[in-house]
Design an enzyme around this catalytic site. Structure first.
Site, PDB file in Angstrom:
ATOM      1  N   GLU A 130      -3.127  17.138   5.872  1.00 26.14           N
ATOM      2  CA  GLU A 130      -2.967  17.990   4.691  1.00 26.14           C
ATOM      3  C   GLU A 130      -3.433  19.414   4.974  1.00 26.14           C
ATOM      4  O   GLU A 130      -2.776  20.398   4.616  1.00 26.14           O
ATOM      5  CB  GLU A 130      -3.742  17.412   3.505  1.00 26.14           C
ATOM      6  CG  GLU A 130      -3.183  16.109   2.969  1.00 26.14           C
ATOM      7  CD  GLU A 130      -3.748  14.899   3.699  1.00 26.14           C
ATOM      8  OE1 GLU A 130      -4.418  15.093   4.740  1.00 26.14           O
ATOM      9  OE2 GLU A 130      -3.521  13.765   3.243  1.00 26.14           O
ATOM     10  N   LYS A 142     -11.792  24.782  -1.541  1.00 27.91           N
ATOM     11  CA  LYS A 142     -10.593  24.072  -2.018  1.00 27.91           C
ATOM     12  C   LYS A 142     -10.946  22.607  -2.209  1.00 27.91           C
ATOM     13  O   LYS A 142     -11.737  22.030  -1.464  1.00 27.91           O
ATOM     14  CB  LYS A 142      -9.415  24.227  -1.062  1.00 27.91           C
ATOM     15  CG  LYS A 142      -9.537  23.554   0.292  1.00 27.91           C
ATOM     16  CD  LYS A 142      -8.268  23.772   1.103  1.00 27.91           C
ATOM     17  CE  LYS A 142      -8.421  23.228   2.529  1.00 27.91           C
ATOM     18  NZ  LYS A 142      -8.462  21.770   2.583  1.00 27.91           N
ATOM     19  N   PHE A 149     -15.526  18.841   4.401  1.00 27.22           N
ATOM     20  CA  PHE A 149     -15.276  17.987   3.239  1.00 27.22           C
ATOM     21  C   PHE A 149     -16.307  16.861   3.205  1.00 27.22           C
ATOM     22  O   PHE A 149     -16.668  16.294   4.227  1.00 27.22           O
ATOM     23  CB  PHE A 149     -13.876  17.382   3.316  1.00 27.22           C
ATOM     24  CG  PHE A 149     -13.568  16.422   2.195  1.00 27.22           C
ATOM     25  CD1 PHE A 149     -13.088  16.892   0.981  1.00 27.22           C
ATOM     26  CD2 PHE A 149     -13.777  15.059   2.355  1.00 27.22           C
ATOM     27  CE1 PHE A 149     -12.807  16.012  -0.057  1.00 27.22           C
ATOM     28  CE2 PHE A 149     -13.500  14.175   1.328  1.00 27.22           C
ATOM     29  CZ  PHE A 149     -13.011  14.654   0.115  1.00 27.22           C
ATOM     30  N   SER A 150     -16.787  16.556   2.012  1.00 17.62           N
ATOM     31  CA  SER A 150     -17.698  15.420   1.841  1.00 17.62           C
ATOM     32  C   SER A 150     -17.276  14.638   0.616  1.00 17.62           C
ATOM     33  O   SER A 150     -16.703  15.186  -0.336  1.00 17.62           O
ATOM     34  CB  SER A 150     -19.145  15.894   1.690  1.00 17.62           C
ATOM     35  OG  SER A 150     -19.363  16.464   0.415  1.00 17.62           O
ATOM     36  N   ALA A 151     -17.540  13.339   0.650  1.00 17.50           N
ATOM     37  CA  ALA A 151     -17.176  12.489  -0.479  1.00 17.50           C
ATOM     38  C   ALA A 151     -17.961  12.862  -1.727  1.00 17.50           C
ATOM     39  O   ALA A 151     -17.514  12.642  -2.851  1.00 17.50           O
ATOM     40  CB  ALA A 151     -17.425  11.027  -0.121  1.00 17.50           C
ATOM     41  N   ALA A 152     -19.135  13.431  -1.532  1.00 16.93           N
ATOM     42  CA  ALA A 152     -19.986  13.778  -2.676  1.00 16.93           C
ATOM     43  C   ALA A 152     -19.425  14.985  -3.438  1.00 16.93           C
ATOM     44  O   ALA A 152     -19.329  14.972  -4.669  1.00 16.93           O
ATOM     45  CB  ALA A 152     -21.405  14.068  -2.201  1.00 16.93           C
ATOM     46  N   ASP A 180      -9.926  22.371   9.044  1.00 14.25           N
ATOM     47  CA  ASP A 180      -9.559  21.075   8.475  1.00 14.25           C
ATOM     48  C   ASP A 180      -8.542  20.404   9.391  1.00 14.25           C
ATOM     49  O   ASP A 180      -7.389  20.827   9.472  1.00 14.25           O
ATOM     50  CB  ASP A 180      -8.963  21.289   7.075  1.00 14.25           C
ATOM     51  CG  ASP A 180      -8.703  19.996   6.338  1.00 14.25           C
ATOM     52  OD1 ASP A 180      -8.793  18.926   6.970  1.00 14.25           O
ATOM     53  OD2 ASP A 180      -8.413  20.049   5.126  1.00 14.25           O
ATOM     54  N   ASP A 196       0.851  -1.180   0.000  1.00 17.88           N
ATOM     55  CA  ASP A 196       0.000   0.000   0.000  1.00 17.88           C
ATOM     56  C   ASP A 196       0.890   1.234   0.000  1.00 17.88           C
ATOM     57  O   ASP A 196       1.938   1.266   0.656  1.00 17.88           O
ATOM     58  CB  ASP A 196      -0.895  -0.005   1.246  1.00 17.88           C
ATOM     59  CG  ASP A 196      -1.789   1.202   1.308  1.00 17.88           C
ATOM     60  OD1 ASP A 196      -2.514   1.448   0.339  1.00 17.88           O
ATOM     61  OD2 ASP A 196      -1.748   1.915   2.330  1.00 17.88           O
TER      62      ASP A 196
END
Length: 684
Positions: free
Chosen positions: A350, A402, A379-382, A346, A309
């Site tokens: 990062e 961003k 932040f969202s996966a969508a 955040d 990985d």
């Protein structure tokens, strides 16, 4: 703590001698089929000697053979006991870490009000607060905060490690110490079920671990023993018949036949077989790798494909902000200011690195936004974006986002803006370098790009080259796009890579390689690596990884160093080579012992008495003594293992036959002759 130590220690020698006598009991003796036959032969001879003493038919030869047969059993027991003892010594040193500590239990994350309780009273799901100077009271996952942790008691390495919420560095181990800052830890294991307890059980469990090859070899050795038993029994009437034909009353004592049987069966390798397997696992422990089974160590010796990985294994695990690339007409400091604002909430590594880079390059300090009307966009996966909306008098005055190139492009398109070709070109250039471009936009205008770079761990390229010379292909697995994956693969020096990989794709690749007959190793640290770790022949989980990954693998690397597979493979090959070498040596020994005992039993074939031994009695006794003392002489080799050097299987086989086959024939000739000369000199 788990580093190498001397091969022999006085305390361990003393304990092993005691255990050697304990293992003479039947419940231990019959765990090894070949040595069980020696035990039975010794018992029969013991009763014979006792009977002879009672009937005044005492025989010095019978008594001498009995003593050396008992020593043969004790030497075999000592080899196994000492190998077990070294593993138990490692476990004992781990147990010293398992102490009850005070835990600061809190009711919720970020609360500084805690209740001090014993770590033994914690339950799964409890939240504990630890700060600088505290011992982490339990195994758990960091749910909030970031801190440096001293894991030297666990790994033996003095350098502290970073533990933080989110990602694959959230797992912490009970007994390690927080050096700076603070953490909120969610308990994941009850007392007695911690990772430390499991490691202790793994090491102690090495006592009776047997691999498929070891079991198969055991069957072969028992079959040889059975055939030799039939041979010896058949020789008894043959010898009497020959004696009658020669006009002599020729009836050899039972001690001679037992001696012949014990000397011809593969006692040497049978006595050392358990020690070889146990010491293989123990040698891994000295490299800070815990193997859950002997099978895993053995399989490591046949590995020809390695899947790794990327994040946390090949790279340090966290991408860091390295550069601000402003769009045309935009000041770089303006870009840095907007990027920092959008990253203040955040908590990912990062995001924090963007805040730090802004401070370093432009001295932009974090703002106190409590007085402002601020809405954080998580932040969202969508959407694959995060950001901030700043309002004045209920109206949005600044809207900063961003995210990835695709997500930002869709976002500004929805606002009527467009992405300039120049920005796209620069984003592609960053991706080709192996970095990740993160676009920053305010309103419908793209301000520029933040370059996030994966940090490849030092020294990997040279280590992967070594694996290549050993015939092992390395394959990097990552969820990155193909351009980024190709750049990192080139920098790390792997042979191949799989980009945009899902857990399902990892499993497919492993199964593809296994269907071709390859033995596959997988190194990973994340929960998404767990299925692949479980599917692979050798699954090495990083100690810095998640609890799920550590449970899925059949090995755990306490140092979290992916190049450690070189040592793992070498130890696996050492185990196989050592077993093969000592098997060859043991069987070759029989040739020399044949030339010692057969002429003593059958004087008419005196031409076979190449060693010119003094008498039939000294010949038989010399062979029995040599058969016994060769076992302790080979214990250091069984514990250390045959030295491994990368070479083809054919050359390795040739060396094995030449060194241990020819040596196994010649060494007993000199050894038995020397013992015979000593015995003959004493008798005279």
């Amino acid at each position: 703590m788990l580093k190498n130590s001397s091969l022999f220690s006085r305390e361990l020698l003393f304990r092993s001698v005691i255990y050697s006598f304990q293992k003479l009991l039947p419940k231990y003796a019959f765990s090894n089929a070949v040595m069980a036959t020696v035990w039975l032969g010794t018992l029969i001879l013991f009763f014979q000697v006792c009977y002879n003493l009672f009937t005044n038919k005492h025989s010095n030869l019978d008594l001498s053979i009995l003593v050396w047969l008992i020593l043969t059993l004790l030497f075999a027991n000592f080899a196994e006991s000492y190998a077990e003892g070294r593993g138990k010594a490692r476990a004992d040193s781990l147990k010293k870490m398992r102490i009850s500590t005070q835990a600061k239990k809190v009711s919720k994350i970020e609360s500084k009000e805690y209740t001090a309780i014993s770590s033994s009273d914690l339950k799964i799901g409890d939240i504990v607060f630890v700060e600088a100077g505290d011992l982490i009271p339990c195994d758990g996952d960091v749910v909030f905060g970031i801190a440096t942790v001293d894991e030297s008691a666990m790994t033996g390495e003095s350098a502290p490690v970073i533990r933080e919420s989110g990602g694959d560095r959230s797992a912490v181990t009970g007994g390690t110490k927080v050096l700076s800052d603070f953490l909120y830890v969610k308990v994941t294991a009850l007392p007695g079920e911690s990772f430390l307890d499991k490691m202790i059980a793994m090491i102690e469990g090495a006592v009776r671990q047997k691999t498929p090859n070891e079991i198969a070899l055991g069957i072969v050795l028992f079959t040889l023993t059975f055939l030799f038993a039939i041979t010896v029994v058949s020789l008894i009437p043959i010898s009497e018949f020959v004696g009658r034909q020669m006009g002599e009353k020729w009836s050899l004592p039972i001690s001679v036949w037992i001696a012949l049987f014990v000397c011809l069966i593969p006692t040497t390798i049978s006595a050392l077989l358990s020690a070889i397997g146990i010491s293989g696992m123990e040698r891994l422990v000295r490299y800070n790798v815990i193997a859950k089974s002997g099978k895993a160590v053995e399989a490591a010796g046949d590995i020809d494909v390695l899947l790794l990985d990327k994040t946390g294994t090949i790279t340090l695990g966290n991408r860091e902000a390295k550069n601000f690339i402003a769009a045309d007409g935009v000041n770089e400091e303006t870009l840095a200011d907007a990027a920092q604002l959008s990253s203040l909430s955040d908590e990912t590594p990062e995001g924090r690195s963007i805040v730090v880079l802004s401070k370093q390059k432009f001295a932009i300090r974090e703002r106190n936004l409590n007085a402002l009307d601020v809405t954080w966009i998580p932040f969202s996966a969508a959407t694959r974006m995060s950001g901030i909306d700043i309002k004045e008098s209920g109206q949005i005055v600044r809207s900063i986002r961003k995210g990835s190139l695709d997500s930002i492009e869709k976002y500004i398109d929805s606002l009527g803006g467009s992405l300039s070709p120049n920005i796209k070109q620069r984003a592609d250039e960053i991706a080709k370098k192996g970095s990740t471009p993160i676009l920053v936009a305010e309103g419908d205008q793209v301000l520029g790009i933040v370059e996030l770079k994966d940090i490849v761990k030092g020294g990997l390229k040279e280590r992967f080259a070594t694996l290549r010379r050993m015939g092992i292909r390395t394959v990097m697995i990552t969820g990155d796009n193909p351009l980024t994956a190709a750049a990192i693969a080139a920098e790390a020096g792997v042979d191949d890579f799989i980009a945009e990989a899902t857990p399902e794709r990892k499993m497919e690749r492993i199964r593809e390689e296994q269907s071709k007959g390859s033995m596959v190793a997988m190194i990973g640290d994340g929960t998404n690596d767990a299925p692949a770790l479980a599917q692979s022949d050798v699954g090495v989980a990083m100690n810095t990884g998640t609890q799920t990954a550590r449970e899925a693998g059949n090995m755990i690397d306490l140092d979290s160093n992916p190049s450690k597979l070189i040592e793992i493979v070498e130890i696996g090959k050492q185990l196989l080579m050592t077993r093969g070498a000592l098997t060859t040596f043991s069987i070759a020994n029989d040739v020399a012992k044949y030339f010692a005992i057969i002429p003593a039993i059958f004087p008419m074939v005196g031409a076979l008495n190449l060693m010119k031994l003094a008498s039939p009695e000294t010949a038989i006794l010399s062979a029995v003594i040599f058969n016994a003392i060769v076992i302790p002489l080979l214990i250091p080799l069984a514990l250390r293992g045959v030295k491994y050097t990368p070479k083809s299987p054919d050359s390795a086989l040739l060396r094995n036959v030449f060194v241990y086959g020819l040596g196994g024939i010649l060494f007993p000739f000199f050894g038995i002759k020397l013992i015979d000369m000593i015995i003959a000199g004493v008798i005279v």
